[in-house]
Design an enzyme around this catalytic site. Structure first.
Site, short mmCIF file in Angstrom:
data_model
loop_
_atom_site.label_atom_id
_atom_site.label_comp_id
_atom_site.label_asym_id
_atom_site.label_seq_id
_atom_site.Cartn_x
_atom_site.Cartn_y
_atom_site.Cartn_z
N HIS A 112 49.86 8.98 53.61
CA HIS A 112 49.35 8.03 52.62
C HIS A 112 48.59 7.08 53.15
O HIS A 112 47.96 6.01 52.59
CB HIS A 112 50.14 7.02 51.52
CG HIS A 112 50.89 8.94 50.70
ND1 HIS A 112 50.23 9.28 50.00
CD2 HIS A 112 52.19 9.56 51.40
CE1 HIS A 112 51.28 10.74 49.82
NE2 HIS A 112 52.04 10.98 50.77
N SER A 116 55.84 8.43 50.48
CA SER A 116 54.93 9.06 50.11
C SER A 116 55.68 8.69 48.47
O SER A 116 54.75 8.45 47.35
CB SER A 116 55.10 10.33 50.00
OG SER A 116 56.80 10.49 50.73
N LYS A 154 44.37 14.57 51.32
CA LYS A 154 44.89 13.32 50.51
C LYS A 154 43.50 11.97 50.35
O LYS A 154 42.76 13.25 49.74
CB LYS A 154 46.61 12.59 51.12
CG LYS A 154 47.68 13.38 50.77
CD LYS A 154 48.93 13.36 51.35
CE LYS A 154 49.38 13.80 50.97
NZ LYS A 154 50.61 13.54 51.99
C1 LIG Z 1 51.64 15.06 51.60
C2 LIG Z 1 52.54 14.74 53.35
C3 LIG Z 1 52.73 15.41 54.55
C4 LIG Z 1 52.30 17.01 54.07
O1 LIG Z 1 51.58 17.13 54.24
P1 LIG Z 1 49.97 18.83 53.98
O2 LIG Z 1 48.90 18.58 54.69
O3 LIG Z 1 49.91 19.16 52.09
O4 LIG Z 1 51.78 19.53 54.39
C5 LIG Z 1 53.43 15.04 55.55
N1 LIG Z 1 53.72 13.68 55.09
C6 LIG Z 1 53.33 12.87 54.09
C7 LIG Z 1 54.10 11.47 54.29
C8 LIG Z 1 53.30 13.51 53.14
O5 LIG Z 1 53.19 12.44 52.26
#
Ligand SMILES: *Cc1c(COP(=O)(O)O)cnc(C)c1O
Length: 387
Positions: free
Chosen positions: A205, A177, A237
């Site tokens: 991602h 990330s 995302k």
């Molecule tokens: C954003 C993210 C999460 C968390 O997801 P949310 O739905 O925002 O809680 C988990 N793992 C990774 C790699 C992320 O980038």
């Protein structure tokens, strides 16, 4: 003894790590507004530009009209509606797994899976640069945690050889990330299998972005190749909505329904969010041009940044960090960009390791090539100022 919060806050401030929130006046789009000022933003995870897409917005509205706002209960107690169920089926079909299970957030999905699977004596192998939610899930689980060096498959193998027998789970981001680099998935799954272990890939991602059809990191595996047993994807995302899911075998999903505490003891997502996500999923599947355009923007940025000698990192994804080193330097570049109307957040420890503060630049299919050029121009000016 009382908690000395003032001292902790003062220390965070003096080390240049104090966080402050921007208060923005609008929703996700490349142009953001803060107290009337326009900012060109490169720090969103809305990779496909779906968070404000009119079709997704209309679906949310229709979903709310039909199902109300709150789901009113957890999934097991009457909060599980037809759109939730249909979304689970369509997500499972999209990622090519038997079943999928919705969670309220990705953070909770990771907590739920590790909590449900790992018993005392089991082992978790975790990449050093994994997302905080995986780190916390491992720490809070009953398993013993071994952290292996970032992307180091030989290191992982050695840790396996040194560990005691027992169930083992390898956990890794698909696309990291804060770095944008990608896990060598085939090799990782192979090592886990050789030791009778399973693999969990957190593709927050990758999903929607990676692979010709946006099926994520697993789409890059050779056809018929070994798939990770557990796939976690988030909906906040590239899908532009909210929530997360876990996909895998029917047996895995039944186990999570029975034992994943962060699934059982929490209110289900609003059904309207599931309706909106169904609309977003259709756009992810049907509008491949979004991924093609994103690729064009990434290539354009990397070529331009390389020509200017900017400190690019080794990433092919929409996450294109520029490595700054110290937190102060990252903050000063971020401020310099803001002064020129460009929004890029500085990412500092403890989110990233010490001395690897960075500007985390992200691209969206909603950006134009002209906007990428504007970013490059301002970065070039900041670099000249530093020399
Ligand atoms: C954003 C993210 C999460 C968390 O997801 P949310 O739905 O925002 O809680 C988990 N793992 C990774 C790699 C992320 O980038």
């Amino acid at each position: 003894m009382t908690f000395d919060l003032a001292a902790r806050l003062a220390e965070r401030r003096s080390s240049g790590l104090y966080r402050e929130r921007l208060v923005l006046a609008d929703g996700q789009s490349p142009l953001r507004y803060q107290q009337g000022a326009e900012l060109l933003s490169f720090c969103s995870n809305d990779y496909l530009g779906l968070a404000s897409h009119p079709v997704v917005v209309a679906a949310l509205q229709q979903g709310a009209e039909r199902y109300g706002v709150g789901s009113g209960a957890s999934h097991l107690i009457g909060g599980h509606t037809e759109p939730h169920h249909q979304l689970e089926e369509e997500l499972a079909d999209f990622v090519g797994r038997e079943r999928a299970l919705l969670f309220s957030t990705g953070y909770m999905a990771n907590l739920g899976v590790l909590g449900a699977l790992l018993q005392p004596g089991d082992r978790v192998y975790s990449d050093q640069l994994n997302h905080a939610s995986l780190i916390d899930a491992a720490r809070l689980s009953r398993g013993d945690v071994s952290v292996y060096p970032h992307l180091d498959l030989a290191g992982l193998s050695r840790q396996f050889d040194a560990g005691q027998p027992g169930h083992a789970l390898v956990i890794s981001d698909g696309v990291f990330s804060m770095d944008g680099d990608q896990v060598p998935l085939a090799g990782l799954v192979d090592i886990a299998r050789k030791h009778n272990g399973w693999t969990l890939i957190d593709d927050a991602h990758g999903l929607g972005v990676v692979g010709p059809s946006g099926r994520g990191s697993c789409e890059l595996l050779p056809p018929g190749g070994c798939q990770p047993e557990i796939l976690m994807g988030t909906l906040g995302k590239a899908f532009g909505t909210f929530g997360a899911f876990v996909a895998g075998s029917a047996e895995l999903i039944e186990t999570l329904i029975q034992f994943a505490r962060s699934y059982i003891y929490t209110t289900a997502l609003p059904p309207a969010v599931a309706v909106a996500t169904l609309a977003a999923l259709r756009l992810v599947r049907e509008e491949g041009w979004r991924r093609t355009h994103l690729r064009t923007l990434i290539d354009r940025f990397r070529a331009g940044a390389q020509a200017q000698g900017l400190p690019l990192m080794d990433s092919l994804t929409p996450i294109q960090p520029l490595l700054m080193g110290g937190a102060e330097r990252a903050m000063s570049w971020s401020q310099g960009l803001a002064d020129q109307g460009i929004l890029v957040t500085a990412i500092r420890p403890p989110t990233v390791p010490a001395d690897s503060a960075r500007l985390r630049i992200t691209f969206s299919a909603a950006h134009s090539e002209v906007q990428v050029d504007q970013l490059l121009q301002v970065l070039g000016r900041l670099q000249e100022l530093e020399e």
